[in-house]
Design a protein around this motif. Structure first.
Motif, PDB file in Angstrom:
ATOM      1  N   ASP A 141       0.363  23.888  13.956  1.00 29.42           N
ATOM      2  CA  ASP A 141      -0.670  24.602  13.201  1.00 29.42           C
ATOM      3  C   ASP A 141      -0.231  24.921  11.766  1.00 29.42           C
ATOM      4  O   ASP A 141      -0.926  25.635  11.047  1.00 29.42           O
ATOM      5  CB  ASP A 141      -1.080  25.895  13.929  1.00 29.42           C
ATOM      6  N   ASP A 142       0.927  24.421  11.357  1.00 26.19           N
ATOM      7  CA  ASP A 142       1.374  24.711   9.984  1.00 26.19           C
ATOM      8  C   ASP A 142       1.673  23.422   9.208  1.00 26.19           C
ATOM      9  O   ASP A 142       2.592  23.367   8.389  1.00 26.19           O
ATOM     10  CB  ASP A 142       2.614  25.616   9.998  1.00 26.19           C
ATOM     11  N   VAL A 143       0.853  22.388   9.502  1.00 28.88           N
ATOM     12  CA  VAL A 143       1.087  21.095   8.840  1.00 28.88           C
ATOM     13  C   VAL A 143       0.659  21.168   7.376  1.00 28.88           C
ATOM     14  O   VAL A 143      -0.369  21.771   7.044  1.00 28.88           O
ATOM     15  CB  VAL A 143       0.306  19.969   9.556  1.00 28.88           C
ATOM     16  N   LEU A 144       1.456  20.551   6.519  1.00 21.29           N
ATOM     17  CA  LEU A 144       1.127  20.454   5.090  1.00 21.29           C
ATOM     18  C   LEU A 144       0.944  18.990   4.720  1.00 21.29           C
ATOM     19  O   LEU A 144       1.720  18.138   5.151  1.00 21.29           O
ATOM     20  CB  LEU A 144       2.263  21.040   4.245  1.00 21.29           C
ATOM     21  N   PHE A 145      -0.095  18.716   3.934  1.00 18.46           N
ATOM     22  CA  PHE A 145      -0.295  17.365   3.406  1.00 18.46           C
ATOM     23  C   PHE A 145      -0.004  17.442   1.908  1.00 18.46           C
ATOM     24  O   PHE A 145      -0.805  17.992   1.146  1.00 18.46           O
ATOM     25  CB  PHE A 145      -1.719  16.887   3.669  1.00 18.46           C
ATOM     26  N   LEU A 146       1.130  16.893   1.526  1.00 21.25           N
ATOM     27  CA  LEU A 146       1.618  17.122   0.171  1.00 21.25           C
ATOM     28  C   LEU A 146       1.523  15.865  -0.691  1.00 21.25           C
ATOM     29  O   LEU A 146       1.608  14.744  -0.169  1.00 21.25           O
ATOM     30  CB  LEU A 146       3.080  17.577   0.231  1.00 21.25           C
ATOM     31  N   PRO A 147       1.392  16.049  -1.990  1.00 20.63           N
ATOM     32  CA  PRO A 147       1.368  14.872  -2.868  1.00 20.63           C
ATOM     33  C   PRO A 147       2.759  14.238  -2.923  1.00 20.63           C
ATOM     34  O   PRO A 147       3.756  14.910  -2.660  1.00 20.63           O
ATOM     35  CB  PRO A 147       0.994  15.459  -4.236  1.00 20.63           C
ATOM     36  N   PRO A 148       2.799  12.954  -3.254  1.00 17.96           N
ATOM     37  CA  PRO A 148       4.116  12.304  -3.370  1.00 17.96           C
ATOM     38  C   PRO A 148       4.864  12.832  -4.595  1.00 17.96           C
ATOM     39  O   PRO A 148       4.260  13.452  -5.484  1.00 17.96           O
ATOM     40  CB  PRO A 148       3.758  10.832  -3.542  1.00 17.96           C
ATOM     41  N   PRO A 149       6.170  12.602  -4.674  1.00 16.67           N
ATOM     42  CA  PRO A 149       6.932  13.079  -5.833  1.00 16.67           C
ATOM     43  C   PRO A 149       6.518  12.369  -7.123  1.00 16.67           C
ATOM     44  O   PRO A 149       5.977  11.268  -7.085  1.00 16.67           O
ATOM     45  CB  PRO A 149       8.380  12.726  -5.479  1.00 16.67           C
ATOM     46  N   ASP A 150       6.794  13.025  -8.207  1.00 13.00           N
ATOM     47  CA  ASP A 150       6.553  12.435  -9.537  1.00 13.00           C
ATOM     48  C   ASP A 150       7.890  11.909 -10.074  1.00 13.00           C
ATOM     49  O   ASP A 150       8.785  12.685 -10.390  1.00 13.00           O
ATOM     50  CB  ASP A 150       5.984  13.515 -10.459  1.00 13.00           C
ATOM     51  N   PHE A 151       7.990  10.587 -10.157  1.00 13.36           N
ATOM     52  CA  PHE A 151       9.235   9.993 -10.636  1.00 13.36           C
ATOM     53  C   PHE A 151       9.196   9.722 -12.138  1.00 13.36           C
ATOM     54  O   PHE A 151      10.013   8.968 -12.645  1.00 13.36           O
ATOM     55  CB  PHE A 151       9.545   8.710  -9.862  1.00 13.36           C
ATOM     56  N   GLY A 152       8.219  10.270 -12.815  1.00 11.83           N
ATOM     57  CA  GLY A 152       8.169  10.122 -14.262  1.00 11.83           C
ATOM     58  C   GLY A 152       6.792   9.789 -14.783  1.00 11.83           C
ATOM     59  O   GLY A 152       6.382  10.233 -15.852  1.00 11.83           O
ATOM     60  N   ALA A 153       6.046   8.978 -14.011  1.00 10.44           N
ATOM     61  CA  ALA A 153       4.715   8.571 -14.465  1.00 10.44           C
ATOM     62  C   ALA A 153       3.621   9.243 -13.646  1.00 10.44           C
ATOM     63  O   ALA A 153       2.492   8.739 -13.570  1.00 10.44           O
ATOM     64  CB  ALA A 153       4.590   7.047 -14.385  1.00 10.44           C
ATOM     65  N   GLY A 154       3.942  10.367 -13.025  1.00  6.40           N
ATOM     66  CA  GLY A 154       2.947  11.092 -12.240  1.00  6.40           C
ATOM     67  C   GLY A 154       3.012  10.697 -10.772  1.00  6.40           C
ATOM     68  O   GLY A 154       3.502   9.624 -10.436  1.00  6.40           O
ATOM     69  N   PRO A 155       2.489  11.576  -9.889  1.00 11.87           N
ATOM     70  CA  PRO A 155       2.436  11.208  -8.471  1.00 11.87           C
ATOM     71  C   PRO A 155       1.347  10.166  -8.252  1.00 11.87           C
ATOM     72  O   PRO A 155       0.263  10.284  -8.816  1.00 11.87           O
ATOM     73  CB  PRO A 155       2.097  12.535  -7.787  1.00 11.87           C
TER      74      PRO A 155
ATOM     75  N   TYR B  36       0.836  -1.205   0.000  1.00 13.49           N
ATOM     76  CA  TYR B  36       0.000   0.000   0.000  1.00 13.49           C
ATOM     77  C   TYR B  36       0.868   1.251   0.000  1.00 13.49           C
ATOM     78  O   TYR B  36       0.585   2.224  -0.715  1.00 13.49           O
ATOM     79  CB  TYR B  36      -0.911  -0.008   1.236  1.00 13.49           C
ATOM     80  N   GLY B  37       1.920   1.237   0.806  1.00 17.12           N
ATOM     81  CA  GLY B  37       2.748   2.423   0.952  1.00 17.12           C
ATOM     82  C   GLY B  37       3.776   2.610  -0.152  1.00 17.12           C
ATOM     83  O   GLY B  37       4.075   3.744  -0.541  1.00 17.12           O
ATOM     84  N   TYR B  38       4.337   1.507  -0.662  1.00 18.45           N
ATOM     85  CA  TYR B  38       5.494   1.640  -1.544  1.00 18.45           C
ATOM     86  C   TYR B  38       5.238   1.300  -3.014  1.00 18.45           C
ATOM     87  O   TYR B  38       6.009   1.728  -3.879  1.00 18.45           O
ATOM     88  CB  TYR B  38       6.663   0.796  -1.014  1.00 18.45           C
ATOM     89  N   SER B  39       4.165   0.528  -3.310  1.00 17.58           N
ATOM     90  CA  SER B  39       3.923   0.268  -4.736  1.00 17.58           C
ATOM     91  C   SER B  39       3.545   1.554  -5.490  1.00 17.58           C
ATOM     92  O   SER B  39       3.826   1.652  -6.685  1.00 17.58           O
ATOM     93  CB  SER B  39       2.869  -0.831  -4.942  1.00 17.58           C
ATOM     94  N   PRO B  40       2.962   2.580  -4.841  1.00 20.69           N
ATOM     95  CA  PRO B  40       2.727   3.832  -5.588  1.00 20.69           C
ATOM     96  C   PRO B  40       4.033   4.460  -6.090  1.00 20.69           C
ATOM     97  O   PRO B  40       4.060   5.040  -7.179  1.00 20.69           O
ATOM     98  CB  PRO B  40       2.040   4.736  -4.559  1.00 20.69           C
ATOM     99  N   PHE B  41       5.109   4.358  -5.314  1.00 18.46           N
ATOM    100  CA  PHE B  41       6.402   4.872  -5.799  1.00 18.46           C
ATOM    101  C   PHE B  41       6.848   4.075  -7.022  1.00 18.46           C
ATOM    102  O   PHE B  41       7.320   4.622  -8.014  1.00 18.46           O
ATOM    103  CB  PHE B  41       7.476   4.783  -4.711  1.00 18.46           C
TER     104      PHE B  41
END
Lengths: 389, 306
Positions: free
Chosen positions: A250-264, A168-173
């Protein structure tokens, strides 16, 4: 009888109870009773009950298991047209062999959790879903944070977790690099998808993170707590950790994962509801599922759990997930989620990928490890006659 | 003549100096071992009093073993709110106690028959019983599930007994399959063999039958073996996890080990896990402390390591 995985989780179980009570009060023909199991023990209990032919009529299922349980004839298709689920996140509808077997009320999403102050301290750009970090940008960012020595690790990938977290965590990379767990055009081989050039690039990157000290080979048991305790700068974690981290900063950011070529990419698919093949009261089970699939219950689940509501209509009624809501980013991320392979062979693929990823992180040769994983997966698919239904 | 300043006690002093050093070294070693083995238990008990954030921030420092900081009983309160802990404890006490008591009777009787009675084939039977030790429970679990799902049982409906099929979701399914135990039979057998047979002969001259010899002669001399079997039967019964998962669906029949899964949600309640673990460890420690002398004697006399 209805089985759910929510023992010990009073908030979510409360909504399940509410739906059951409402359903029982709404008619006199059918009566639903429930039995709650703890999540960690749930799948074993269901599989044992299936072996003893003692499954209940209704049960909830973790999304990735739906094809396997449908193939094993634990489940039967729902008598609901597919367009009924048009307003749901695709990852919250369980399909197999072209039929809908389950639907869920919520989903979860992964994101890179960090603080705005942390990024500005090191001069790192805040990425968006439209303009995520590139692979090189991400590597430069965590290298800069590491060289400051301000944190134990610049990145926490939750490597101390076990089981389904790994795929779940690493196959998206892996998917962002252009690889995958299996060839989804046929579901009969992992060759090329899991050991081609993109997959090899992912494996080398993944291994390099640990080798370069960017992530712990075995992280702490709770990444949200390590993040709030200032041990890690960026934490790859689920939307379930949002309340914990926002309560502290109070300044937390929820960011998309990096794009390694095929999109985040992020994974998708959480708990869903279906009915069993052995159910003696198919009409009753179907009536319950029809009754349960009301927007108000999507909203109730969202309120109780804080998780992403599965339907856009429900999201609009939840301030956190409405446009400009503080957790809206999760809904946007979930909209781009890649579901885990919809094949009965997924539980085996999941275990093989977990072992391979763990070996790679601990220094095994990436090419040999991925080739071995492909061989194991292909053999399993062949032994099961391509998981034909 | 000048007397050499010789201390009359120099010699004797030198002699006890070495044992003292040795004793100090031995005590240090023992203290080190105590700390080593007690550390996880102390960490568990101390962490049960702290909030989750503090458990993690204290980890890696000596504070992890000290009840300092934001200490309270909140985690224990949380345990009882999240889990029917009292019911789970009662279930485990019932299941473990019945399994131990019935196991002591059945297995000691079997061992008595194998060690004190002369009959054809007893060595083969003993070998067959011991051979079952090499089969792990995981390989037997599914066939056993199939069997218990087919077995008959008498159920009371008021004053009427009804024959039902299947033991799933009951207490008996958690007890009966684990009463007969090859290791217990072997341990009793080894111990009974060490008791002189002349005692049996003397009893027989007095008119005692086999059961009287078992009850009046052999059992009273087998305290250490009974204690060891009791502990070694109690531990797996108390720690049982896989089997209850497979055969029990009702919450009010679940044992304590299944209960620990209640705390592993998306956000894990670590403090409550520590509190629950502390609660369910206490009966095990109490049992061991009650029987530890007999346990050690039995291990020493049978040469068996549990």
């Amino acid at each position: 009888m209805l089985w759910t995985h929510n023992a010990g989780n009073d908030k979510e179980l409360g909504v399940v109870r509410q739906i059951i009570d409402d359903f029982n009060a709404s008619q006199a023909t059918f009566k639903v009773e429930y039995q709650a199991f703890p999540q960690g023990a749930y799948n074993d209990s269901v599989v044992a009950a299936a072996a003893a032919k003692k499954l209940p009529c209704l049960l909830d299922i973790d999304g990735p298991n739906v094809p396997n349980w449908a193939w094993a004839k634990y489940l039967q298709p729902l008598d609901m047209p597919e367009n009924r689920f048009a307003d749901q996140l695709p990852s919250t509808v369980g399909k197999y062999d072209g039929k809908v077997y389950s639907f869920g009320f919520y989903d979860v999403a992964l994101s890179m959790i960090t603080r705005k102050s942390t990024l500005s301290r090191y001069g790192i750009r805040v990425p968006t879903l439209k303009q995520p970090w590139s692979g090189a940008e991400f590597t430069a960012a965590i290298t800069k944070i590491k060289s400051s020595g301000d944190f134990d690790y610049p990145l926490d990938l939750n490597t101390g977790a076990t089981g389904e977290w790994w795929p779940y965590g690493y196959s998206p990379f892996l998917q962002s690099f252009g690889g995958d767990l299996v060839d989804r055009s046929s579901y009969t081989t992992a060759s090329g998808a899991l050991n081609g050039a993109p997959a090899l690039a992912w494996a080398k990157w993944f291994q390099g993170l640990a080798a370069d000290g960017m992530v712990a080979k075995k992280s702490g048991q709770d990444p949200a707590v390590d993040f709030t305790n200032g041990k890690t700068a960026i934490s790859w974690n689920g939307s379930w950790a949002a309340d914990t981290v926002t309560a502290k900063f109070d300044d937390v950011l929820f960011l998309p994962p990096p794009d390694f070529g095929a999109g985040p990419k992020i994974g998708g698919g959480s708990w869903q509801w279906g009915m069993t093949s052995s159910c003696g009261s198919r009409e009753g089970a179907q009536a319950y599922l029809n009754f349960a699939r009301q927007t108000k219950y999507f909203v109730e689940f969202g309120k109780a759990t804080g998780l992403i509501p599965a339907s856009t209509t429900a999201a609009a009624q939840l301030p956190n997930y409405a446009p400009e809501g503080k957790y809206r980013v999760f809904l946007d991320l979930a909209g781009t989620a890649v579901v885990r392979p919809e094949t009965p062979g997924y539980p085996y693929i999941s275990s093989v990928f977990t072992k391979a990823a763990q070996d790679i992180l601990n220094g095994a040769d990436p090419k040999q490890t991925l080739d071995k994983a492909v061989t194991d997966i292909d053999n399993n698919i062949k032994q099961n006659d391509n998981y034909r239904s | 003549m000048t007397a050499t300043p010789q201390s009359p006690t120099a010699g004797p002093r030198a002699t006890p100096a070495r044992p003292l050093t040795r004793r100090a070294a031995a005590h240090t070693l023992r203290a080190g071992l105590v700390l080593f083995f007690a550390a996880p238990l102390v960490f568990m008990a101390v962490s049960s009093l702290k909030p989750d954030g503090q458990i993690f921030s204290d980890t890696g420092t000596i504070k992890a073993f000290l009840p300092i900081g934001d200490v309270s009983l909140d985690n224990y309160r949380g345990v009882f709110e999240r889990v029917p802990a009292a019911q789970f404890l009662l279930n485990s006490i019932l299941i473990s106690t019945v399994t131990v008591v019935a196991g002591l009777v059945i297995n000691s009787l079997a061992a008595f028959a194998l060690s004190r009675m002369r009959w054809r084939g007893r060595k083969v039977v003993l070998s067959a019983i011991i051979a079952t030790l090499i089969v792990p429970f995981e390989t037997l679990a599914l066939p056993l599930l199939w069997w218990v799902n087919k077995l008959p049982w008498l159920t009371a409906n008021g004053f009427q007994l009804t024959l039902t099929t299947g033991w799933l979701d009951t207490y008996q399914v958690q007890i009966l399959p684990f009463i007969a135990n090859a290791f217990s039979v072997y341990l009793f057998h080894q111990y009974f063999t060490s008791i002189p047979t002349e005692l049996d002969e003397a009893a027989r001259i007095e008119g005692a039958g086999f059961f009287t010899i078992y009850r009046r002669v052999v059992l009273p001399l087998s305290g250490p073996a009974i204690a060891t079997v009791a502990i070694l039967t109690f531990l797996p019964a108390w720690n049982s996890y896989l089997w209850p998962l497979m055969v029990v669906q009702s919450e009010d029949l679940r044992p304590v080990m299944v209960g620990i899964q209640y705390f592993f949600q998306l956000n894990v309640a670590w403090g409550q896990i520590m509190a629950y673990s502390t609660m369910i460890t206490i009966p095990v420690l109490a049992l061991f402390l009650a029987f530890q002398r007999s346990f050690v004697n039995s291990i020493a006399s049978t040469g068996v390591k549990g």
